[in-house]
Design a protein around this motif. Sequence first.
Motif: not given
Length: 101
Positions: A77-99
């Motif tokens: 699994m890519p390190p989406f945040g560390r590699n700046r593929i996704l920003n914090d807002k995008e990561i939090n939105a994906i977590v909101d969806f996954l939940q």
Amino acid sequence: MLATSLPAAAQSSVAEGQKLAFDRSKGNCLTCHDIKGGNLPGSIGPALTDIKRKYPDRNELVAILVDATKRNPLTVMPPFGRNRILNDKEINAIVDFLQTL
């Protein structure tokens, strides 16, 4: 799919998270995971179901998206945040969806 009892901002974040998760050029979660509502899912990673029960602490899920190698150095699994593929807002939105899964 979105619960009508959620506040509008939360519904918006969930919808944005779903869009990002299904976007083949951004979150790209479907490449490896089976997700309800997604087309042509992969099978490398686990099916993303019952996420809120599996990860009751959303911070754990955020950490996985930011850099899964901290949890499992052998992950593909890519390190989406560390590699700046996704920003914090995008990561939090994906977590909101996954939940919601």
